[in-house]
Design a protein around this motif. Structure first.
Motif, PDB file in Angstrom:
ATOM      1  N   THR A 131      20.958  72.817  61.279  1.00  0.00           N
ATOM      2  CA  THR A 131      20.190  73.720  60.406  1.00  0.00           C
ATOM      3  C   THR A 131      21.034  74.917  59.959  1.00  0.00           C
ATOM      4  OG1 THR A 131      19.318  74.916  62.293  1.00  0.00           O
ATOM      5  CG2 THR A 131      17.980  73.085  61.491  1.00  0.00           C
ATOM      6  N   SER A 132      22.327  74.876  60.199  1.00  0.00           N
ATOM      7  CA  SER A 132      23.207  75.979  59.788  1.00  0.00           C
ATOM      8  C   SER A 132      22.996  76.310  58.312  1.00  0.00           C
ATOM      9  CB  SER A 132      24.664  75.592  60.023  1.00  0.00           C
ATOM     10  OG  SER A 132      25.499  76.492  59.330  1.00  0.00           O
ATOM     11  N   PRO A 133      22.821  77.590  57.976  1.00  0.00           N
ATOM     12  CA  PRO A 133      22.652  77.962  56.561  1.00  0.00           C
ATOM     13  C   PRO A 133      23.851  77.554  55.716  1.00  0.00           C
ATOM     14  CG  PRO A 133      22.599  79.916  58.010  1.00  0.00           C
ATOM     15  CD  PRO A 133      22.748  78.726  58.896  1.00  0.00           C
ATOM     16  N   LEU A 134      25.012  77.385  56.344  1.00  0.00           N
ATOM     17  CA  LEU A 134      26.214  76.992  55.587  1.00  0.00           C
ATOM     18  C   LEU A 134      26.112  75.571  55.043  1.00  0.00           C
ATOM     19  CD1 LEU A 134      28.834  78.576  58.003  1.00  0.00           C
ATOM     20  CD2 LEU A 134      28.268  79.343  55.690  1.00  0.00           C
ATOM     21  N   LEU A 135      25.155  74.814  55.567  1.00  0.00           N
ATOM     22  CA  LEU A 135      24.969  73.440  55.065  1.00  0.00           C
ATOM     23  C   LEU A 135      23.985  73.382  53.903  1.00  0.00           C
ATOM     24  CD1 LEU A 135      24.905  71.431  58.433  1.00  0.00           C
ATOM     25  CD2 LEU A 135      26.824  71.787  56.880  1.00  0.00           C
ATOM     26  N   HIS A 136      23.410  74.537  53.519  1.00  0.00           N
ATOM     27  CA  HIS A 136      22.518  74.601  52.344  1.00  0.00           C
ATOM     28  C   HIS A 136      23.379  74.755  51.095  1.00  0.00           C
ATOM     29  CE1 HIS A 136      18.403  75.338  54.143  1.00  0.00           C
ATOM     30  NE2 HIS A 136      19.193  75.406  55.188  1.00  0.00           N
ATOM     31  N   HIS A 137      24.213  73.778  50.812  1.00  0.00           N
ATOM     32  CA  HIS A 137      25.221  73.963  49.772  1.00  0.00           C
ATOM     33  C   HIS A 137      25.636  72.602  49.246  1.00  0.00           C
ATOM     34  CE1 HIS A 137      28.807  76.152  48.165  1.00  0.00           C
ATOM     35  NE2 HIS A 137      29.253  74.905  48.126  1.00  0.00           N
ATOM     36  N   THR A 141      28.587  70.797  43.188  1.00  0.00           N
ATOM     37  CA  THR A 141      28.131  71.774  42.193  1.00  0.00           C
ATOM     38  C   THR A 141      28.276  73.204  42.721  1.00  0.00           C
ATOM     39  OG1 THR A 141      25.893  71.774  43.073  1.00  0.00           O
ATOM     40  CG2 THR A 141      26.380  70.141  41.358  1.00  0.00           C
ATOM     41  N   HIS A 142      28.402  73.334  44.028  1.00  0.00           N
ATOM     42  CA  HIS A 142      28.458  74.631  44.718  1.00  0.00           C
ATOM     43  C   HIS A 142      27.169  75.427  44.546  1.00  0.00           C
ATOM     44  CE1 HIS A 142      32.488  73.845  45.968  1.00  0.00           C
ATOM     45  NE2 HIS A 142      32.844  73.605  44.724  1.00  0.00           N
ATOM     46  N   LEU A 143      26.077  74.722  44.233  1.00  0.00           N
ATOM     47  CA  LEU A 143      24.779  75.384  44.127  1.00  0.00           C
ATOM     48  C   LEU A 143      24.071  75.317  45.480  1.00  0.00           C
ATOM     49  CD1 LEU A 143      23.637  73.923  40.674  1.00  0.00           C
ATOM     50  CD2 LEU A 143      24.351  76.292  41.168  1.00  0.00           C
ATOM     51  N   PRO A 144      23.210  76.313  45.750  1.00  0.00           N
ATOM     52  CA  PRO A 144      22.461  76.246  47.009  1.00  0.00           C
ATOM     53  C   PRO A 144      21.464  75.089  46.984  1.00  0.00           C
ATOM     54  CG  PRO A 144      21.960  78.263  45.777  1.00  0.00           C
ATOM     55  CD  PRO A 144      22.937  77.491  44.958  1.00  0.00           C
ATOM     56  N   THR A 145      21.226  74.500  48.131  1.00  0.00           N
ATOM     57  CA  THR A 145      20.239  73.416  48.226  1.00  0.00           C
ATOM     58  C   THR A 145      19.056  73.927  49.051  1.00  0.00           C
ATOM     59  OG1 THR A 145      21.345  72.547  50.185  1.00  0.00           O
ATOM     60  CG2 THR A 145      21.971  71.579  48.085  1.00  0.00           C
ATOM     61  N   PRO A 146      17.841  73.453  48.736  1.00  0.00           N
ATOM     62  CA  PRO A 146      16.658  73.972  49.428  1.00  0.00           C
ATOM     63  C   PRO A 146      16.648  73.604  50.914  1.00  0.00           C
ATOM     64  CG  PRO A 146      16.076  72.175  47.924  1.00  0.00           C
ATOM     65  CD  PRO A 146      17.517  72.473  47.703  1.00  0.00           C
ATOM     66  N   THR A 147      17.242  72.478  51.232  1.00  0.00           N
ATOM     67  CA  THR A 147      17.282  72.033  52.633  1.00  0.00           C
ATOM     68  C   THR A 147      18.747  71.816  53.012  1.00  0.00           C
ATOM     69  OG1 THR A 147      17.042  69.780  51.831  1.00  0.00           O
ATOM     70  CG2 THR A 147      15.036  70.866  52.601  1.00  0.00           C
ATOM     71  N   PRO A 148      19.050  71.795  54.316  1.00  0.00           N
ATOM     72  CA  PRO A 148      20.447  71.574  54.691  1.00  0.00           C
ATOM     73  C   PRO A 148      20.932  70.211  54.227  1.00  0.00           C
ATOM     74  CG  PRO A 148      19.092  72.141  56.616  1.00  0.00           C
ATOM     75  CD  PRO A 148      18.160  71.939  55.470  1.00  0.00           C
ATOM     76  N   ARG A 149      22.187  70.123  53.835  1.00  0.00           N
ATOM     77  CA  ARG A 149      22.776  68.857  53.394  1.00  0.00           C
ATOM     78  C   ARG A 149      22.734  67.839  54.515  1.00  0.00           C
ATOM     79  NH1 ARG A 149      23.802  67.615  48.526  1.00  0.00           N
ATOM     80  NH2 ARG A 149      25.499  66.292  49.218  1.00  0.00           N
ATOM     81  N   ARG A 150      22.502  66.598  54.161  1.00  0.00           N
ATOM     82  CA  ARG A 150      22.629  65.507  55.122  1.00  0.00           C
ATOM     83  C   ARG A 150      23.739  64.596  54.613  1.00  0.00           C
ATOM     84  NH1 ARG A 150      21.237  68.629  58.015  1.00  0.00           N
ATOM     85  NH2 ARG A 150      19.211  68.938  58.957  1.00  0.00           N
ATOM     86  N   PHE A 151      24.424  63.922  55.508  1.00  0.00           N
ATOM     87  CA  PHE A 151      25.665  63.228  55.160  1.00  0.00           C
ATOM     88  C   PHE A 151      25.541  61.724  55.361  1.00  0.00           C
ATOM     89  CE2 PHE A 151      26.545  67.591  55.989  1.00  0.00           C
ATOM     90  CZ  PHE A 151      27.476  67.938  55.015  1.00  0.00           C
ATOM     91  N   ASP A 152      26.346  60.998  54.560  1.00  0.00           N
ATOM     92  CA  ASP A 152      26.414  59.539  54.706  1.00  0.00           C
ATOM     93  C   ASP A 152      27.331  59.157  55.858  1.00  0.00           C
ATOM     94  OD1 ASP A 152      24.892  58.827  52.247  1.00  0.00           O
ATOM     95  OD2 ASP A 152      26.536  59.926  51.284  1.00  0.00           O
TER      96      ASP A 152
END
Ligand SMILES: C[S@@+](CC[C@H](N)C(=O)[O-])C[C@H]1O[C@@H](n2cnc3c(N)ncnc32)[C@H](O)[C@@H]1O
Length: 268
Positions: A131-137, A141-152
């Motif tokens: 849930t690190s805020p640094l993953l809301h990216h 695009t370098h735009l903020p995302t509403p939820t933390p990024r999830r990875f493949d």
């Protein structure tokens, strides 16, 4: 990761890439990953994380094959080294001044180095939570995302022997993956017995939590973290010069170190 580790890796960042063992281990790990990953048309859609990326050797190797690489490291010096590689100016057209070092060809200059990839997003943090805020990216695009990024896919190379709690580390990795499809693929040298201690010179033992990883332990840790399709196997072997006497600082003949690759998928 301990404070000792971060201090050590900050100090080592500038000389990291000049260590031939580091370069060789990365090249072998890269090959091992590609051999186990899906074909290019699928892999090119992947958003991946390289956790404990160091100066980004593996991130840079994988970047052309994937959609994006989020490259994370707890040592600021390591991330600064990666950033400076990414900020190198691409050569301007017609300015091919790279000297030709090939003794058999004194006509044409070497081709210019390719421009650095634009799909790597470096992050300086000790990642302890999905849930690190640094993953809301969004790494492209370098735009903020509403939820933390999830990875493949999350890769991590030569990191596990520095991790105090493997269950905690893999719990974080698990939560950072897409449910049902996200995969982890990590490599480190194997604890094949007392000789595995020689992987590090005695002066670099600070922050080494274990002298390699063990197949049974890794299987248990991955399954304990909730991974399915768990597979742990030998990926490659690598010769590395070791101290002639513990603590001598003098490197002698190479010892062959086996490396394990540990894989799993986040259940749906
Ligand atoms: C031995 S270095 C390997 C670097 C790189 N993977 C390579 O092979 O060149 C281990 C790295 O893992 C980083 N590290 C360890 N635990 C971490 C964590 N939880 N989050 C981010 N970085 C971490 C350290 O700062 C260090 O740079």
């Amino acid at each position: 990761m301990t404070e000792a580790n971060t201090v050590r890796f900050n100090e080592e960042a500038l000389s990291w890439d000049s260590n031939p063992s580091v370069q060789l281990a990365t090249a072998l790990a890269h090959k091992a990953y590609l051999a186990r990953l899906p074909p290019p048309e699928i892999l090119s859609t992947y958003d991946i994380m390289d956790l404990g990326c160091g100066t980004g050797l593996l991130s840079l190797a994988l970047a052309p094959s994937v959609r994006s690489v989020t490259a994370i490291d707890a040592a600021e010096g390591m991330i600064a080294a990666l950033r400076s590689k990414l900020e190198q100016q691409p050569p301007t057209p017609g300015s091919n001044t790279t000297p030709n070092n090939d003794p058999d060809n004194n006509n044409s200059p070497n081709p210019p180095a390719p421009p650095p990839p634009t799909n790597i997003h470096p992050i300086h943090t000790l990642l302890t939570s999905a849930t690190s805020p640094l993953l809301h990216h969004d790494p492209l695009t370098h735009l903020p995302t509403p939820t933390p990024r999830r990875f493949d896919l999350i890769v991590s190379h030569l990191v596990l022997h520095h991790i105090p709690s493997l269950p905690t580390f893999f719990a974080t990795i698990h939560d950072c993956l897409h449910p049902g499809t996200g995969r982890v693929m990590v490599t480190d040298f194997e604890d094949f017995g007392p000789a595995a201690r020689q992987f590090h010179p005695e002066s670099k033992m600070d922050g080494v939590e274990r002298h390699g990883i063990q197949e049974g332990v890794m299987r248990e840790v991955l399954e304990g973290a909730g991974f399915v399709d768990v597979k742990v196997e030998r990926a490659f072997e690598m010769g590395k010069e070791v101290e002639t006497e513990p603590g001598s600082g003098v490197l002698g003949p190479a010892v062959v170190f086996p490396f394990l690759i540990c894989e799993g998928r986040r259940a749906a």
